[in-house]
Design a protein around this motif. Sequence first.
Motif, mmCIF file in Angstrom:
data_model
loop_
_atom_site.group_PDB
_atom_site.id
_atom_site.type_symbol
_atom_site.label_atom_id
_atom_site.label_comp_id
_atom_site.label_asym_id
_atom_site.label_seq_id
_atom_site.Cartn_x
_atom_site.Cartn_y
_atom_site.Cartn_z
ATOM 1 N N THR A 1 0.832 -1.198 0.000
ATOM 2 C CA THR A 1 0.000 0.000 0.000
ATOM 3 C C THR A 1 0.871 1.255 0.000
ATOM 4 O OG1 THR A 1 -1.662 -1.216 1.260
ATOM 5 C CG2 THR A 1 -1.915 1.152 1.158
ATOM 6 N N GLN A 2 1.974 1.206 0.721
ATOM 7 C CA GLN A 2 2.899 2.338 0.752
ATOM 8 C C GLN A 2 3.487 2.572 -0.636
ATOM 9 O OE1 GLN A 2 3.765 4.405 3.386
ATOM 10 N NE2 GLN A 2 4.884 5.588 1.881
ATOM 11 N N SER A 3 3.903 1.505 -1.307
ATOM 12 C CA SER A 3 4.473 1.671 -2.642
ATOM 13 C C SER A 3 3.415 2.170 -3.627
ATOM 14 C CB SER A 3 5.090 0.366 -3.137
ATOM 15 O OG SER A 3 4.105 -0.628 -3.278
ATOM 16 N N GLU A 4 2.185 1.689 -3.494
ATOM 17 C CA GLU A 4 1.093 2.161 -4.360
ATOM 18 C C GLU A 4 0.825 3.640 -4.114
ATOM 19 O OE1 GLU A 4 -3.640 1.244 -5.169
ATOM 20 O OE2 GLU A 4 -2.413 -0.243 -4.119
ATOM 21 N N LEU A 5 0.857 4.066 -2.865
ATOM 22 C CA LEU A 5 0.657 5.473 -2.549
ATOM 23 C C LEU A 5 1.773 6.329 -3.146
ATOM 24 C CD1 LEU A 5 -0.955 7.669 -0.996
ATOM 25 C CD2 LEU A 5 0.615 7.259 0.888
ATOM 26 N N ASP A 6 2.998 5.831 -3.071
ATOM 27 C CA ASP A 6 4.117 6.574 -3.655
ATOM 28 C C ASP A 6 3.949 6.723 -5.169
ATOM 29 O OD1 ASP A 6 5.279 6.883 -1.178
ATOM 30 O OD2 ASP A 6 6.614 5.139 -1.402
ATOM 31 N N LYS A 7 3.511 5.650 -5.823
ATOM 32 C CA LYS A 7 3.278 5.722 -7.277
ATOM 33 C C LYS A 7 2.176 6.734 -7.594
ATOM 34 C CE LYS A 7 4.657 0.992 -8.296
ATOM 35 N NZ LYS A 7 4.186 -0.350 -8.696
ATOM 36 N N LEU A 8 1.096 6.688 -6.825
ATOM 37 C CA LEU A 8 -0.007 7.630 -7.053
ATOM 38 C C LEU A 8 0.424 9.068 -6.787
ATOM 39 C CD1 LEU A 8 -3.013 5.655 -5.519
ATOM 40 C CD2 LEU A 8 -2.601 6.137 -7.934
ATOM 41 N N ARG A 9 1.250 9.246 -5.793
ATOM 42 C CA ARG A 9 1.748 10.579 -5.472
ATOM 43 C C ARG A 9 2.590 11.126 -6.633
ATOM 44 N NH1 ARG A 9 4.413 10.110 -0.213
ATOM 45 N NH2 ARG A 9 2.326 10.285 0.632
ATOM 46 N N GLN A 10 3.460 10.274 -7.180
ATOM 47 C CA GLN A 10 4.277 10.701 -8.320
ATOM 48 C C GLN A 10 3.411 11.013 -9.538
ATOM 49 O OE1 GLN A 10 7.034 7.498 -8.873
ATOM 50 N NE2 GLN A 10 8.351 8.119 -7.153
ATOM 51 N N GLU A 11 2.409 10.172 -9.779
ATOM 52 C CA GLU A 11 1.504 10.408 -10.905
ATOM 53 C C GLU A 11 0.746 11.720 -10.720
ATOM 54 O OE1 GLU A 11 -2.453 8.352 -12.909
ATOM 55 O OE2 GLU A 11 -1.081 7.096 -11.724
ATOM 56 N N ASN A 12 0.307 11.972 -9.503
ATOM 57 C CA ASN A 12 -0.414 13.207 -9.208
ATOM 58 C C ASN A 12 0.487 14.419 -9.424
ATOM 59 O OD1 ASN A 12 -2.611 14.792 -8.396
ATOM 60 N ND2 ASN A 12 -1.857 14.836 -6.288
ATOM 61 N N GLU A 13 1.738 14.309 -8.979
ATOM 62 C CA GLU A 13 2.668 15.420 -9.179
ATOM 63 C C GLU A 13 2.905 15.684 -10.661
ATOM 64 O OE1 GLU A 13 6.139 14.354 -6.956
ATOM 65 O OE2 GLU A 13 5.183 14.790 -5.027
ATOM 66 N N LYS A 14 2.993 14.623 -11.460
ATOM 67 C CA LYS A 14 3.162 14.788 -12.911
ATOM 68 C C LYS A 14 1.943 15.487 -13.513
ATOM 69 C CE LYS A 14 6.144 10.799 -13.699
ATOM 70 N NZ LYS A 14 6.220 9.464 -14.317
ATOM 71 N N LEU A 15 0.757 15.075 -13.087
ATOM 72 C CA LEU A 15 -0.465 15.687 -13.607
ATOM 73 C C LEU A 15 -0.562 17.161 -13.210
ATOM 74 C CD1 LEU A 15 -3.108 12.866 -13.030
ATOM 75 C CD2 LEU A 15 -2.236 13.687 -15.226
ATOM 76 N N VAL A 16 -0.251 17.469 -11.982
ATOM 77 C CA VAL A 16 -0.309 18.860 -11.520
ATOM 78 C C VAL A 16 0.705 19.703 -12.287
ATOM 79 C CG1 VAL A 16 0.171 20.356 -9.541
ATOM 80 C CG2 VAL A 16 -1.243 18.325 -9.244
ATOM 81 N N SER A 17 1.903 19.169 -12.473
ATOM 82 C CA SER A 17 2.911 19.934 -13.208
ATOM 83 C C SER A 17 2.515 20.109 -14.673
ATOM 84 C CB SER A 17 4.280 19.274 -13.088
ATOM 85 O OG SER A 17 4.257 18.002 -13.695
ATOM 86 N N SER A 18 1.859 19.094 -15.262
ATOM 87 C CA SER A 18 1.416 19.252 -16.663
ATOM 88 C C SER A 18 0.287 20.276 -16.760
ATOM 89 C CB SER A 18 0.986 17.910 -17.243
ATOM 90 O OG SER A 18 -0.197 17.466 -16.635
ATOM 91 N N TYR A 19 -0.598 20.325 -15.760
ATOM 92 C CA TYR A 19 -1.659 21.339 -15.761
ATOM 93 C C TYR A 19 -1.065 22.737 -15.598
ATOM 94 C CZ TYR A 19 -5.643 18.162 -15.645
ATOM 95 O OH TYR A 19 -6.579 17.225 -15.965
ATOM 96 N N LYS A 20 -0.072 22.835 -14.718
ATOM 97 C CA LYS A 20 0.566 24.140 -14.532
ATOM 98 C C LYS A 20 1.305 24.568 -15.799
ATOM 99 C CE LYS A 20 1.123 24.016 -9.532
ATOM 100 N NZ LYS A 20 2.079 23.971 -8.416
ATOM 101 N N ALA A 21 1.920 23.610 -16.477
ATOM 102 C CA ALA A 21 2.675 23.922 -17.691
ATOM 103 C C ALA A 21 1.749 24.400 -18.806
ATOM 104 C CB ALA A 21 3.457 22.705 -18.155
#
Length: 151
Positions: free
Chosen positions: A54-74
């Motif tokens: 679950t911790q590793s899944e959360l880390d993956k989701l966190r990274q995916e979320n950061e990518k999405l937020v950065s793409s929206y900001k870009a």
Amino acid sequence: MDDSSTIEETEVNSEFEEVLEAFNEMHEEAQRLAILNKKLKSDLKLHITKLTSTQSELDKLRQENEKLVSSYKATGCVCASTFLNMDDYKSLQTEFEKFKKDHYAKQMKLQTDISYLKYLFRKLNKGNSDLNQLLSVQKHTTDKTSLGYNK
């Protein structure tokens, strides 16, 4: 004299049977505790495995979320969906923290149970050795060797 020695032998035999029965009960209890200990250990391993996955899944989701937020900001898009994703992220994060606390509490309980079972095993093994020593020291009632008599 024959009657008194028979009575004494009967008393010794009944005491021995009581001790043997108590020993057998202790042995059965020790076996049950060993099985319970093994089950609790496997449950603990399972919970630890779930927690790490679950911790590793959360880390993956966190990274995916950061990518999405950065793409929206870009792209310069300020949409309501971006804020929704952040809210979802925060709710997921709080759920994960709750899940983590629950599993940590279960893990602590299982560790406490394991230490209690180890304590019981030590106690049963000491009782077993004491009982074996007591049984080895016993001698027949007609054996009067240490009382000034020769064999």
